[in-house]
Motif scaffolding. Structure first.
Motif, short mmCIF file in Angstrom:
data_model
loop_
_atom_site.label_atom_id
_atom_site.label_comp_id
_atom_site.label_asym_id
_atom_site.label_seq_id
_atom_site.Cartn_x
_atom_site.Cartn_y
_atom_site.Cartn_z
N ALA A 1 3.78 14.57 -33.37
CA ALA A 1 3.76 15.39 -34.57
C ALA A 1 2.36 15.95 -34.77
CB ALA A 1 4.17 14.55 -35.78
N VAL A 2 2.30 17.23 -35.04
CA VAL A 2 1.01 17.87 -35.28
C VAL A 2 0.72 17.77 -36.77
CG1 VAL A 2 -0.30 20.01 -35.13
CG2 VAL A 2 1.32 19.40 -33.32
N HIS A 3 -0.42 17.18 -37.08
CA HIS A 3 -0.84 17.03 -38.47
C HIS A 3 -2.07 17.88 -38.74
CE1 HIS A 3 1.44 13.46 -40.00
NE2 HIS A 3 1.77 13.45 -38.72
N ALA A 4 -2.14 18.43 -39.92
CA ALA A 4 -3.31 19.19 -40.36
C ALA A 4 -3.86 18.48 -41.60
CB ALA A 4 -2.94 20.63 -40.68
N GLU A 5 -4.78 17.61 -41.39
CA GLU A 5 -5.41 16.89 -42.49
C GLU A 5 -6.61 16.11 -41.97
OE1 GLU A 5 -2.48 13.46 -41.41
OE2 GLU A 5 -1.80 15.22 -42.38
N PRO A 6 -7.54 15.81 -42.80
CA PRO A 6 -7.63 16.23 -44.19
C PRO A 6 -8.17 17.65 -44.30
CG PRO A 6 -9.55 14.91 -43.66
CD PRO A 6 -8.69 14.95 -42.42
N LEU A 7 -7.78 18.31 -45.34
CA LEU A 7 -8.35 19.62 -45.67
C LEU A 7 -9.43 19.37 -46.70
CD1 LEU A 7 -8.48 22.70 -45.85
CD2 LEU A 7 -6.56 22.60 -47.46
N TRP A 8 -10.63 19.84 -46.42
CA TRP A 8 -11.74 19.64 -47.35
C TRP A 8 -12.48 20.94 -47.57
CZ3 TRP A 8 -17.05 20.34 -46.90
CH2 TRP A 8 -17.79 19.86 -47.97
N LEU A 9 -12.82 21.21 -48.80
CA LEU A 9 -13.70 22.31 -49.17
C LEU A 9 -14.68 21.78 -50.20
CD1 LEU A 9 -11.37 25.41 -49.70
CD2 LEU A 9 -13.20 25.20 -48.03
N ASP A 10 -15.91 22.22 -50.10
CA ASP A 10 -16.91 21.89 -51.12
C ASP A 10 -16.36 22.34 -52.47
OD1 ASP A 10 -19.37 22.91 -52.83
OD2 ASP A 10 -20.10 21.36 -51.43
N GLU A 11 -16.64 21.56 -53.52
CA GLU A 11 -16.10 21.85 -54.84
C GLU A 11 -16.37 23.28 -55.30
OE1 GLU A 11 -16.40 19.09 -58.09
OE2 GLU A 11 -16.51 17.42 -56.68
N GLY A 12 -17.49 23.83 -54.93
CA GLY A 12 -17.84 25.19 -55.34
C GLY A 12 -16.96 26.27 -54.72
N ILE B 1 -0.45 14.09 -47.92
CA ILE B 1 -1.21 14.18 -49.16
C ILE B 1 -1.04 12.85 -49.87
CG2 ILE B 1 -1.46 15.35 -51.38
CD1 ILE B 1 -0.21 17.84 -50.01
N GLY B 2 -2.14 12.18 -50.11
CA GLY B 2 -2.10 10.87 -50.76
C GLY B 2 -1.54 10.96 -52.17
N HIS B 3 -0.95 9.87 -52.63
CA HIS B 3 -0.35 9.83 -53.98
C HIS B 3 -1.34 10.23 -55.06
CE1 HIS B 3 3.44 8.24 -52.60
NE2 HIS B 3 2.82 7.29 -51.93
N LYS B 4 -2.59 9.81 -54.92
CA LYS B 4 -3.57 10.12 -55.97
C LYS B 4 -3.96 11.61 -55.99
CE LYS B 4 -7.77 8.87 -53.38
NZ LYS B 4 -8.35 10.18 -53.32
N ASP B 5 -3.66 12.33 -54.90
CA ASP B 5 -4.02 13.74 -54.80
C ASP B 5 -2.84 14.69 -54.97
OD1 ASP B 5 -6.69 13.05 -54.15
OD2 ASP B 5 -6.11 12.75 -52.05
N ILE B 6 -1.64 14.16 -55.14
CA ILE B 6 -0.45 14.99 -55.09
C ILE B 6 -0.37 16.01 -56.22
CG2 ILE B 6 1.12 13.44 -56.35
CD1 ILE B 6 1.99 15.47 -53.20
N LEU B 7 -0.85 15.66 -57.41
CA LEU B 7 -0.75 16.60 -58.53
C LEU B 7 -1.59 17.86 -58.29
CD1 LEU B 7 -0.72 14.19 -61.61
CD2 LEU B 7 1.20 15.44 -60.59
N VAL B 8 -2.73 17.70 -57.66
CA VAL B 8 -3.60 18.85 -57.38
C VAL B 8 -3.22 19.52 -56.07
CG1 VAL B 8 -5.97 19.56 -56.87
CG2 VAL B 8 -5.52 17.91 -58.71
N ASN B 9 -3.06 18.73 -55.01
CA ASN B 9 -2.86 19.30 -53.68
C ASN B 9 -1.41 19.63 -53.34
OD1 ASN B 9 -5.60 19.19 -53.24
ND2 ASN B 9 -5.52 17.18 -52.31
N GLY B 10 -0.47 19.02 -54.03
CA GLY B 10 0.94 19.34 -53.78
C GLY B 10 1.26 20.81 -54.02
N PRO B 11 0.89 21.36 -55.19
CA PRO B 11 1.15 22.78 -55.43
C PRO B 11 0.42 23.70 -54.43
CG PRO B 11 0.73 21.66 -57.50
CD PRO B 11 0.42 20.68 -56.39
N VAL B 12 -0.76 23.30 -54.01
CA VAL B 12 -1.51 24.09 -53.03
C VAL B 12 -0.75 24.10 -51.71
CG1 VAL B 12 -3.64 24.25 -51.68
CG2 VAL B 12 -3.74 23.66 -54.11
#
Length: 129
Positions: A53-64, A95-106
């Motif tokens: 399975a090809v996975h694309a993670e983690p996705l990271w961008l500086d907060e700015g 997407i980890g459970h703690k990040d789902i509210l922000v990263n799920g919609p993305v």
């Protein structure tokens, strides 16, 4: 009733085409997939694909830079180029459970669909590899 459990040879992968989820999403490539099947008198009554399975993670961008839809879209476009070059038909992102509210919609905006269930991992002991 004659039950057989065996590895499905690549030449027989077409038999999976009438069984979900392959009927909807397509039969996996026999180059990257092996499949254990259960047959009853030659009819497939169970399967367990083993595939890369090809996975694309983690996705990271500086907060700015996180509020820029242009950057995310450009990253996705470049990822598509790479995936196409390598013949990848599906892509997963955990997407980890703690990040789902922000990263799920993305993820949904980028074209991912949420799958049911939870992800589990098994580590094969080095002496068995």
């Amino acid at each position: 009733m004659t039950i057989t459990v065996r590895e499905l040879p690549p030449a027989e992968f077409g038999r999976l085409a009438e069984i979900e989820p392959f009927k909807t999403y397509g039969v996996p490539s026999s180059e990257t997939t092996r499949c254990v099947v259960v047959e009853d008198n030659g009819v497939i009554v169970g399967y367990w694909p083993i595939w890369n399975a090809v996975h694309a993670e983690p996705l990271w961008l500086d907060e700015g830079y996180r509020n820029s839809p242009v950057i995310g879209r450009k990253m996705l476009e470049e990822a598509h180029v790479i995936l196409k070059q390598h013949g990848v038909k599906s892509l997963f992102a955990v997407i980890g459970h703690k990040d789902i509210l922000v990263n799920g919609p993305v993820a949904k905006k980028l074209g991912f669909e949420r799958m049911s269930g939870d992800l589990y991992m098994m580590t094969i002991p080095p002496e068995e590899v």
